[in-house]
Motif scaffolding. Sequence first.
Motif, short mmCIF file in Angstrom:
data_model
loop_
_atom_site.label_atom_id
_atom_site.label_comp_id
_atom_site.label_asym_id
_atom_site.label_seq_id
_atom_site.Cartn_x
_atom_site.Cartn_y
_atom_site.Cartn_z
N ASP A 75 -6.75 3.72 0.78
CA ASP A 75 -7.90 4.08 1.93
C ASP A 75 -7.98 6.12 1.94
O ASP A 75 -6.97 6.22 2.32
CB ASP A 75 -7.42 3.45 2.95
N LYS A 128 1.24 -0.88 0.44
CA LYS A 128 0.19 -0.13 0.11
C LYS A 128 0.53 1.71 0.11
O LYS A 128 0.56 2.20 -0.59
CB LYS A 128 -0.61 0.05 1.49
N GLU A 186 -7.03 4.08 -11.14
CA GLU A 186 -7.28 2.76 -10.19
C GLU A 186 -6.88 2.34 -9.15
O GLU A 186 -7.23 2.06 -7.55
CB GLU A 186 -7.20 1.16 -10.92
N HIS A 216 -7.89 5.36 -6.32
CA HIS A 216 -9.48 4.52 -6.33
C HIS A 216 -9.36 3.65 -4.82
O HIS A 216 -10.21 3.60 -3.95
CB HIS A 216 -10.23 4.40 -6.79
N ARG A 217 -8.38 3.33 -4.92
CA ARG A 217 -8.20 1.90 -4.05
C ARG A 217 -7.52 2.82 -2.51
O ARG A 217 -7.41 1.69 -1.82
CB ARG A 217 -7.05 0.32 -4.27
#
Length: 197
Positions: free
Chosen positions: A106, A85, A100, A103-104
């Motif tokens: 958090d 991450k 994308e 948007h992943r």
Amino acid sequence: KFGKTESGNVWLDPRYTSPYKFYQFWLNVSDEDAERYIRIFTLLDRATVEALVEEHRQAPHLRTLQKRLAEEITCMIHSREEYEKAVEASAILFGGATSEALHRLDEQTLLQVFEGVPQFRIARAELGMPFVELCAEKTQIFPSKGECRKMIQGGGVALNKEKVADPMRPATEEDLIAGKYLLVQRGKKNYYLVIAE
């Protein structure tokens, strides 16, 4: 906690130093420190460490030692998932990451990555307005609609890491990241966070 940085200390506890910031700390140490720390703080065997040091000396600009150090320690303290991450979050800020990937993220990681960038708040009801209005009237991202249109025509404006082609394109609920953020990029390095409340 370990060491002193401008923002204070680096902590093992994610409540005090997020995995993203923890990863960034190790990634940004000097060459000398990286060479020292990789021997002290990782469980890599001597042969691997020597090979990494040699590889780093051949091409210091690639930051091989720092990358491996950051990977080893972040995985050890937080987890492989948190490390991945952090790498993805770094790519969003410093590399050519995709919409994308953005948007992943958090909400917590998003706010850490874009800490310090100018933020503007709009009412949720205002979503659906043309992009050019959002940037020139509801926020101060551009001083005028004309300047915004001109930069869009030149391909220099992105919404959530995707180039904006039409200044009249609406900014909608579907564009929101983590349900409330829009990331506007003006040129290569200027980011703005619009928060829909």
